[in-house]
Scaffold this motif. Sequence first.
Motif, mmCIF file in Angstrom:
data_model
loop_
_atom_site.group_PDB
_atom_site.id
_atom_site.type_symbol
_atom_site.label_atom_id
_atom_site.label_comp_id
_atom_site.label_asym_id
_atom_site.label_seq_id
_atom_site.Cartn_x
_atom_site.Cartn_y
_atom_site.Cartn_z
ATOM 1 N N ILE A 45 40.173 58.677 3.067
ATOM 2 C CA ILE A 45 38.970 57.856 3.216
ATOM 3 C C ILE A 45 39.132 56.524 2.484
ATOM 4 C CG2 ILE A 45 36.510 57.706 2.685
ATOM 5 C CD1 ILE A 45 36.404 60.744 3.188
ATOM 6 N N GLY A 46 39.677 56.566 1.278
ATOM 7 C CA GLY A 46 39.890 55.343 0.524
ATOM 8 C C GLY A 46 38.629 54.853 -0.153
ATOM 9 N N ARG A 47 38.812 53.905 -1.034
ATOM 10 C CA ARG A 47 37.684 53.345 -1.773
ATOM 11 C C ARG A 47 36.781 52.573 -0.828
ATOM 12 N NH1 ARG A 47 39.305 50.704 -7.118
ATOM 13 N NH2 ARG A 47 39.436 52.916 -7.606
ATOM 14 N N GLY A 48 35.539 53.008 -0.770
ATOM 15 C CA GLY A 48 34.574 52.346 0.106
ATOM 16 C C GLY A 48 34.849 52.573 1.586
ATOM 17 N N GLY A 49 35.708 53.549 1.905
ATOM 18 C CA GLY A 49 36.017 53.836 3.300
ATOM 19 C C GLY A 49 37.013 52.884 3.937
ATOM 20 N N LYS A 50 37.683 52.072 3.121
ATOM 21 C CA LYS A 50 38.585 51.059 3.671
ATOM 22 C C LYS A 50 39.798 51.669 4.377
ATOM 23 C CE LYS A 50 37.331 47.319 0.612
ATOM 24 N NZ LYS A 50 37.783 46.355 -0.396
ATOM 25 N N THR A 51 40.347 52.744 3.827
ATOM 26 C CA THR A 51 41.506 53.371 4.457
ATOM 27 C C THR A 51 41.104 54.009 5.784
ATOM 28 O OG1 THR A 51 42.452 53.781 2.272
ATOM 29 C CG2 THR A 51 43.404 54.999 4.119
ATOM 30 N N ALA A 52 39.974 54.690 5.801
ATOM 31 C CA ALA A 52 39.488 55.300 7.043
ATOM 32 C C ALA A 52 39.242 54.224 8.107
ATOM 33 C CB ALA A 52 38.211 56.091 6.781
ATOM 34 N N LYS A 53 38.690 53.115 7.704
ATOM 35 C CA LYS A 53 38.433 52.023 8.640
ATOM 36 C C LYS A 53 39.745 51.474 9.186
ATOM 37 C CE LYS A 53 36.149 47.607 9.204
ATOM 38 N NZ LYS A 53 35.409 46.514 8.596
ATOM 39 N N ALA A 54 40.756 51.364 8.345
ATOM 40 C CA ALA A 54 42.061 50.876 8.788
ATOM 41 C C ALA A 54 42.695 51.850 9.772
ATOM 42 C CB ALA A 54 42.975 50.655 7.591
ATOM 43 N N LEU A 55 42.592 53.148 9.494
ATOM 44 C CA LEU A 55 43.115 54.156 10.420
ATOM 45 C C LEU A 55 42.434 54.044 11.782
ATOM 46 C CD1 LEU A 55 43.286 57.288 8.092
ATOM 47 C CD2 LEU A 55 45.232 56.089 9.109
ATOM 48 N N ARG A 56 41.131 53.881 11.755
ATOM 49 C CA ARG A 56 40.380 53.756 13.005
ATOM 50 C C ARG A 56 40.757 52.487 13.775
ATOM 51 N NH1 ARG A 56 35.911 56.113 9.571
ATOM 52 N NH2 ARG A 56 35.719 58.247 10.378
ATOM 53 N N THR A 57 41.013 51.415 13.045
ATOM 54 C CA THR A 57 41.395 50.155 13.678
ATOM 55 C C THR A 57 42.751 50.275 14.363
ATOM 56 O OG1 THR A 57 40.130 48.878 12.062
ATOM 57 C CG2 THR A 57 41.848 47.694 13.264
ATOM 58 N N VAL A 58 43.713 50.903 13.689
ATOM 59 C CA VAL A 58 45.044 51.088 14.275
ATOM 60 C C VAL A 58 44.953 51.976 15.513
ATOM 61 C CG1 VAL A 58 47.329 52.113 13.890
ATOM 62 C CG2 VAL A 58 46.289 50.684 12.125
ATOM 63 N N LEU A 59 44.206 53.063 15.414
ATOM 64 C CA LEU A 59 44.040 53.962 16.554
ATOM 65 C C LEU A 59 43.369 53.247 17.719
ATOM 66 C CD1 LEU A 59 44.227 56.784 17.794
ATOM 67 C CD2 LEU A 59 42.009 57.284 16.744
ATOM 68 N N ASP A 60 42.340 52.479 17.446
ATOM 69 C CA ASP A 60 41.635 51.745 18.500
ATOM 70 C C ASP A 60 42.558 50.734 19.176
ATOM 71 O OD1 ASP A 60 39.197 51.059 19.965
ATOM 72 O OD2 ASP A 60 39.303 49.158 18.856
ATOM 73 N N ALA A 61 43.379 50.037 18.391
ATOM 74 C CA ALA A 61 44.317 49.062 18.963
ATOM 75 C C ALA A 61 45.347 49.751 19.855
ATOM 76 C CB ALA A 61 45.009 48.289 17.854
ATOM 77 N N ALA A 62 45.861 50.889 19.415
ATOM 78 C CA ALA A 62 46.838 51.630 20.220
ATOM 79 C C ALA A 62 46.204 52.136 21.515
ATOM 80 C CB ALA A 62 47.406 52.792 19.410
ATOM 81 N N ALA A 63 44.973 52.602 21.429
ATOM 82 C CA ALA A 63 44.281 53.106 22.620
ATOM 83 C C ALA A 63 43.996 51.979 23.601
ATOM 84 C CB ALA A 63 42.983 53.792 22.216
ATOM 85 N N ARG A 64 43.542 50.857 23.113
ATOM 86 C CA ARG A 64 43.232 49.719 23.996
ATOM 87 C C ARG A 64 44.496 49.208 24.678
ATOM 88 N NH1 ARG A 64 38.045 47.251 23.283
ATOM 89 N NH2 ARG A 64 36.907 48.322 21.636
#
Length: 76
Positions: A45-64
């Motif tokens: 999850i990371g501090r303030g959810g930053k790591t989770a947000k980064a994981l989601r961003t990478v996944l979204d970019a790969a999916a798009r």
Amino acid sequence: MRDLVLWLARELVEKKDAVKVDAIERDRSSVYELTVDPDDLGRVIGRGGKTAKALRTVLDAAARHEGKRAVLDILD
């Protein structure tokens, strides 16, 4: 994309064997459910959810890139 999430999560945690990714496929979208050891949950999850947000961003970019949509759920 399941392998991408699995690889990224394993690089973040200490207990790599406890990482599990379940994929729920639909027409043009997928939901990936990430499960890790409770001791490693903070690392994913990371501090303030930053790591989770980064994981989601990478996944979204790969999916798009493949013309799809993907969502990452981190289960506790």
